[in-house]
Every structure is written in structure tokens, then in C-alpha cells.
Scaffold this motif. Structure first.
Motif, mmCIF file in Angstrom:
data_model
loop_
_atom_site.group_PDB
_atom_site.id
_atom_site.type_symbol
_atom_site.label_atom_id
_atom_site.label_comp_id
_atom_site.label_asym_id
_atom_site.label_seq_id
_atom_site.Cartn_x
_atom_site.Cartn_y
_atom_site.Cartn_z
ATOM 1 N N SER A 52 19.893 64.685 67.204
ATOM 2 C CA SER A 52 20.822 63.848 68.130
ATOM 3 C C SER A 52 21.019 63.910 69.451
ATOM 4 O O SER A 52 20.904 63.272 70.381
ATOM 5 C CB SER A 52 22.209 63.879 67.524
ATOM 6 N N VAL A 53 20.645 65.200 69.971
ATOM 7 C CA VAL A 53 20.516 65.586 71.314
ATOM 8 C C VAL A 53 19.267 65.164 72.109
ATOM 9 O O VAL A 53 19.348 64.582 72.930
ATOM 10 C CB VAL A 53 20.701 67.173 71.455
ATOM 11 N N LEU A 54 18.217 65.129 71.320
ATOM 12 C CA LEU A 54 16.926 64.584 71.538
ATOM 13 C C LEU A 54 17.249 63.129 71.722
ATOM 14 O O LEU A 54 16.763 62.498 72.744
ATOM 15 C CB LEU A 54 15.755 64.704 70.431
ATOM 16 N N LEU A 55 17.785 62.245 70.862
ATOM 17 C CA LEU A 55 18.202 60.885 71.161
ATOM 18 C C LEU A 55 19.046 60.626 72.136
ATOM 19 O O LEU A 55 18.838 59.651 72.851
ATOM 20 C CB LEU A 55 18.587 60.336 69.605
ATOM 21 N N LEU A 56 20.176 61.370 72.377
ATOM 22 C CA LEU A 56 20.774 61.421 73.881
ATOM 23 C C LEU A 56 20.045 61.470 74.827
ATOM 24 O O LEU A 56 20.289 60.496 76.123
ATOM 25 C CB LEU A 56 21.951 62.316 73.653
ATOM 26 N N ALA A 57 19.094 62.167 75.023
ATOM 27 C CA ALA A 57 18.467 62.532 76.129
ATOM 28 C C ALA A 57 17.412 61.348 76.523
ATOM 29 O O ALA A 57 17.160 60.756 77.521
ATOM 30 C CB ALA A 57 17.409 63.605 75.731
ATOM 31 N N VAL A 58 16.850 60.660 75.472
ATOM 32 C CA VAL A 58 16.137 59.318 75.500
ATOM 33 C C VAL A 58 16.850 58.366 75.920
ATOM 34 O O VAL A 58 16.663 57.528 76.947
ATOM 35 C CB VAL A 58 15.424 59.096 74.070
ATOM 36 N N GLU A 59 18.204 58.327 75.455
ATOM 37 C CA GLU A 59 19.213 57.303 75.618
ATOM 38 C C GLU A 59 19.359 57.523 77.457
ATOM 39 O O GLU A 59 19.274 56.368 78.073
ATOM 40 C CB GLU A 59 20.541 57.421 75.084
ATOM 41 N N HIS A 60 19.380 58.382 77.756
ATOM 42 C CA HIS A 60 19.932 58.575 79.366
ATOM 43 C C HIS A 60 18.700 58.439 80.189
ATOM 44 O O HIS A 60 18.912 57.987 81.323
ATOM 45 C CB HIS A 60 20.567 60.106 79.543
ATOM 46 N N ARG A 61 17.588 58.731 79.437
ATOM 47 C CA ARG A 61 16.267 58.407 80.521
ATOM 48 C C ARG A 61 15.889 56.808 80.611
ATOM 49 O O ARG A 61 15.075 56.654 81.643
ATOM 50 C CB ARG A 61 15.023 59.241 79.603
ATOM 51 N N MET A 62 16.237 56.259 79.492
ATOM 52 C CA MET A 62 15.853 54.654 79.473
ATOM 53 C C MET A 62 16.738 53.809 80.173
ATOM 54 O O MET A 62 16.720 52.513 80.222
ATOM 55 C CB MET A 62 15.560 54.288 77.855
ATOM 56 N N ILE A 63 17.885 54.314 80.696
ATOM 57 C CA ILE A 63 19.079 53.458 81.511
ATOM 58 C C ILE A 63 18.322 52.710 82.616
ATOM 59 O O ILE A 63 17.623 53.237 83.149
ATOM 60 C CB ILE A 63 20.244 54.389 81.962
ATOM 61 N N LYS A 64 18.602 51.348 82.534
ATOM 62 C CA LYS A 64 18.056 50.640 83.651
ATOM 63 C C LYS A 64 18.990 49.167 83.584
ATOM 64 O O LYS A 64 18.859 48.239 83.015
ATOM 65 C CB LYS A 64 16.631 50.177 83.640
ATOM 66 N N PRO A 65 20.113 49.414 84.481
ATOM 67 C CA PRO A 65 21.334 48.482 84.578
ATOM 68 C C PRO A 65 20.598 46.828 84.753
ATOM 69 O O PRO A 65 21.179 45.831 84.318
ATOM 70 C CB PRO A 65 22.020 48.679 85.670
ATOM 71 N N SER A 66 19.553 46.845 85.384
ATOM 72 C CA SER A 66 18.936 45.407 85.567
ATOM 73 C C SER A 66 18.409 45.045 84.370
ATOM 74 O O SER A 66 18.025 43.868 84.389
ATOM 75 C CB SER A 66 17.934 45.585 86.951
#
Length: 291
Positions: free
Chosen positions: A245-259
Motif C-alpha cells: 500500500s505504501v508503494l501504491l501511495l508513492a505511485v499515486e503521489h508521483r503521477m499527480i498532474k492537475p491538468s
């Protein structure tokens, strides 16, 4: 046949209105709470009425918030295509849906135990007031998380009929997790929120500040999940689930792009559904294979 089609079509629209698939955010933690409260598999009676209560409360709250937010949804280009701004569903229809679901929720609470029944009106007030918080405080994300945290807390009460410390830890995990990814999602609406007077953490602290706060909340969430390992005397399977789950959270934060709306949907919703299911499956495996 035509009448049946209309019923099915309307049911489908209500399911989309309340984003029924998002039940996966709270349901896994409610199941974990029930299993820990029961020390194993709860009775079928408790599981059935708890599930009914959870779904009905969530449906009623989401539908109510859609009515409350109608004018904002209609004005926001990101949400203008939702059912109510397009008048696919009318406010009076949605209000009937809300009343029916809350009636079912109270019935289900009464079928569980007196504590659940007694708390049901307060729970309805709690889960219906989220949208109003966006009018006056950037803490709205934490309030949203707090309302969804009522699911695992209520699930524990459903099994035991008593207050305890553990469900509030689980609830705090859910609150921080939900608030963290709701902040991520809110980064798409910074300009709209400023123009309409709505509040959010990204609006108050800017894009980078909001994302930093989101990471901090998720960090505290992980620490609380680890604390449950010691408090509950859990095993390596639970820790494995937390690591994934921590790994998935890290992926989540890396892929953020509001546009990119697609990337934000994936980061805020799809990945978090996987995270909750991962925690559930590894926790249940730990409970029943190692316990």
C-alpha cells in the motif's frame, strides 16, 4: 418492458449519481473493523445489516450533497456534465432517494443494537454536512475523511454494541487517507474555488503546499497502520499488505498532474480502491491464516 427499462435506467443513473463504486473506500475498513471486533467472522445477521446500513447511509449522504452542491457543479466545467446539472435527475427525485436511503439506514441500525440505533440520527447529520464545510473552512477535506471514518467505527459498534479504542484508530487511518487524496483531487479546482469563494487546502496553501500536506497526512496514516500491527499482535502478511500500500501511495503521489483529468481520476480514485482492497485482503489473510 418499457417500464422495466425505465426503472433499470433510473437505477443506473442513481448509482452513477452517488458514485456507488466508491463504496470500496470505506467498505474494506468496515470489514476489517468487524472481523477484529468479533475476533473472527461476525454473524451473518451483523454482516448483512451492517452492509445495508453502510450502503444506505453512503447513498443518502452522497445524493444529498449532490443537491446541496448543484449550483457549484453546474458552474464548474469539470462537473457540469454530472446528472443533476444536466437535469437527468431532478432535485425532488434525489430528495426522495435520500429519504428512502436514510430510512433504510435507521432500520438497519435498529436491527443491529440499541447503540447503533441511538447514534443513527447523529450519523445522518454528520454525513450530510460535508458540502457546507467547503463554504467556510479549508479543513473540509479532514471533515470528509471524518464522515467516512464513521463506517469502520460504526462497524465495530455493530458487532460489540460498545465503545472501544481500536475502531477510532482505524477511523483515524481512514480520515487521513481520504483527506489526503481528496486534497489531491481538489488541486484541479484551485482557480474555480477562488472565483466562487469555496475553500480547500490547495486554494489556501497553493498547489505545492497542498500536495505537501497530502503527503504528510498519508505519512501519519501509514504510521497508524503500523501501530495497529503492534496493538493487534498481527503478523508478516499484514506488514506485507502495508508495504504494498505504501508503494501504491508513492505511485499515486508521483503521477499527480492537475491538468490531466484522466491521471487525477486514476491517482485519486482507482489507485485508492486498489489500496483499500490490498489492505483488506492482506489483513484478512493475516487474521485467518496466521492468527
Amino acid at each position: 418492458m418499457q417500464m422495466m427499462y425505465k426503472v433499470v435506467h433510473k437505477t443506473k443513473m442513481f448509482g452513477e449519481l452517488v458514485m456507488f463504486s466508491h463504496t470500496l473506500f470505506s467498505l474494506p475498513f468496515a470489514i476489517i473493523s468487524m472481523v477484529w471486533a468479533a475476533g473472527g467472522v461476525p454473524s451473518w445477521h451483523v454482516m448483512l445489516w451492517s452492509l445495508i446500513a453502510l450502503v444506505a447511509a453512503r447513498n443518502g449522504a452522497n445524493a444529498f450533497n449532490r443537491v446541496v452542491d448543484l449550483k457549484f457543479d453546474a458552474a464548474n466545467p469539470r462537473t457540469a456534465n454530472r446528472h443533476m446539472p444536466r437535469r437527468l435527475l431532478l432535485p425532488r427525485e434525489v430528495y426522495v432517494f435520500v429519504v428512502v436511503n436514510f430510512a433504510i439506514f435507521i432500520l438497519a441500525a435498529g436491527m443491529l443494537n440499541p447503540l447503533c440505533l441511538g447514534l443513527s440520527p447523529a450519523a445522518i447529520v454528520l454525513i450530510c454536512t460535508y458540502s457546507y464545510t467547503k463554504r467556510f473552512t479549508w479543513l473540509c477535506h479532514l471533515y470528509l475523511g471524518f464522515t467516512i471514518a464513521s463506517a469502520p467505527i460504526g462497524a465495530w459498534f455493530a458487532v460489540t454494541g460498545q465503545f472501544a479504542f481500536i475502531p477510532f484508530i482505524i477511523g483515524t487511518v481512514v480520515m487521513l487517507w481520504i483527506a489526503g487524496f481528496d486534497i489531491i483531487y481538489a488541486t484541479q479546482d484551485i482557480d474555480f474555488d477562488r472565483s466562487t469563494g469555496l475553500w480547500s487546502i490547495p486554494r489556501a496553501f497553493g498547489l505545492e503546499g497542498g500536495l505537501l500536506i497530502s503527503r504528510m497526512l498519508h505519512g501519519i496514516m501509514v504510521m497508524l497502520l503500523l501501530s495497529l500491527y503492534f496493538i493487534q499482535g498481527l503478523g508478516w502478511l499484514y506488514l506485507t499488505g502495508i508495504a504494498v500500500s505504501v508503494l501504491l501511495l508513492a505511485v499515486e503521489h508521483r503521477m499527480i498532474k492537475p491538468s490531466s483529468r484522466r491521471r487525477m481520476q486514476l491517482a485519486s480514485y482507482k489507485l485508492n480502491q486498489v489500496i483499500s482492497l490490498t489492505i483488506l485482503l492482506f489483513t484478512l489473510a493475516d487474521q485467518f491464516l496466521l492468527g
